[in-house]
Design an enzyme around this catalytic site. Sequence first.
Site, PDB file in Angstrom:
ATOM      1  NE  ARG A  58       4.581  62.110  36.130  1.00  0.00           N
ATOM      2  CZ  ARG A  58       4.214  62.669  37.272  1.00  0.00           C
ATOM      3  NH1 ARG A  58       4.728  63.829  37.647  1.00  0.00           N
ATOM      4  NH2 ARG A  58       3.346  62.075  38.047  1.00  0.00           N
ATOM      5  CE  LYS A  80     -27.300  68.690  18.974  1.00  0.00           C
ATOM      6  NZ  LYS A  80     -26.835  68.606  17.580  1.00  0.00           N
ATOM      7  CG  ASN A 119     -30.048  65.449  15.083  1.00  0.00           C
ATOM      8  OD1 ASN A 119     -29.836  64.245  14.934  1.00  0.00           O
ATOM      9  ND2 ASN A 119     -29.237  66.234  15.749  1.00  0.00           N
ATOM     10  CE1 TYR A 120     -24.831  65.486   9.690  1.00  0.00           C
ATOM     11  CE2 TYR A 120     -24.303  63.194  10.140  1.00  0.00           C
ATOM     12  CZ  TYR A 120     -23.965  64.416   9.588  1.00  0.00           C
ATOM     13  OH  TYR A 120     -22.761  64.556   8.938  1.00  0.00           O
TER      14      TYR A 120
END
Length: 446
Positions: free
Chosen positions: A16, A337, A372-373
Amino acid sequence: MSGAIAIVLAAGRSRRMKGSIPKVLHPILGRTVLGHVLDALVAAGVAPADTVLVVGRDGDAVRDSVGGRGYRFVVQDPPLGTGDAVRCALPAARPSIGVAGRAEPGALPDLAHADLVVLCGDAPLVSPETIALLLERRRSTGAACVLLSARLAVPGAYGRVLRSGDGSVSAIVEAADADEVARAVDEVNAGAYAFDRAALARQLPTLKDRNAQREVYLTDAVRGLASAGERVEAVEARDPSEVMGVNSREELAAATRAMRDRVNLRHMDSGVSIVDPASTWIDVDARIAPDVVIHPFTVISGDVEIGPGCEVGPFTHLRPGTVLEEGSEVGNFVEVKKTRLGSHTKAKHLAYLGDGQVGSRVNIGAGTIFANYDGRSKHRTVVEDGAFIGSGTVLVAPVSVGSGAVTGAGAVVLAGQDVPPGDVAVGVPARLLGRTAASPAARSEG
Ligand code: UD1
Ligand code: CA
């Protein structure tokens, strides 16, 4: 330790749920459905080494989700029903050291007196207190089985608990097999039991699948015990949400709401103000000090830590690794974060602060981004005490802004172009003006 052993059923098909993830692995506020069940068992004093998990043929994901914690596993293949699952698990369900201290060192555990808890891996709201109560009630009454029940206005698809004149349980009838009379019973079976292991072991071989679902029901063992003249009792849950099972996405959402309410209540009881509990979603791992105020539409995920007197929200997302020290404020449309904000630091509007370390009494202007990336890896941003980050600043990590330094509105501070303490950086890309900024106290705050 409770001295009990446990079996947790997690091998059933998840038809389900209509997806590829087993139902027991869906997340609810920072744990899987099954993780909540296992945590409750541990909190009730049943060690992982004394707990057997029944998993299906494709149980690797379930194993991985609890890997390294010392659980024992049994594969049930094919899944023929809850009674069959317990049959598969029973041989492995033996105490790791001895039951309630009765066994002498080196002696074989005394299985004749063993307490066996059986729980459904898809019922995440059973509390440690309730598990302990089932065990305590079984010991004090000597019943062969004490099961958890609840009275529901809409008993739906749950098994119905039938009682005899003296209040003991005579049978559980599955909804699919219930006639009109049984269907009208509002007391339902939670699927959580404390058994006398030996008494249950005598019933298991007698179970058949002659029912509407062609399954071997564990609930038939309850009827079997009662028919054999053994005492079976039901303990009604004080909080009916404890029985909630997760068999569909709708039930997953309902269980998540119930867990949310429980977590929020715990924080409010310990002195946290939650302005609108219905729109505030806090994972079970968050630690929040007294006198924190949480405004509506706040999501707090993972191991977030919030110090006394902080103000969070509205519309704030705090993600794993966030630490807010005393008196800091994080407001509208701010995502944080893996970042620590020092005491009395403010980030009140429209910011992303990731992988950072921010000192105390820092003002983070509206629209600040810790970039940050770089497409390959994440880098850190450091902002020291008393710095003032102007609106719309982009800090391209790795980079640092020294204590008392200032960035101008819209500045883009490039990676490695650290701003020295007290300096002022402006423009795109930012250049240093080489002069000491006004003292932070002299500036007004945004
Ligand atoms: C079961 C109970 C029902 C109770 C309800 C509470 C039975 C027959 N019925 O119904 O009385 O009201 O739980 O939520 O026990 N599982 C296995 N192997 C199997 C079948 C199931 O490990 O062969 C596991 C499932 O993964 C699940 C749990 O046992 O975690 C319960 O099974 P499910 O099929 O969901 O039972 P319900 O119909 O909900
Ligand atoms: Ca179920």
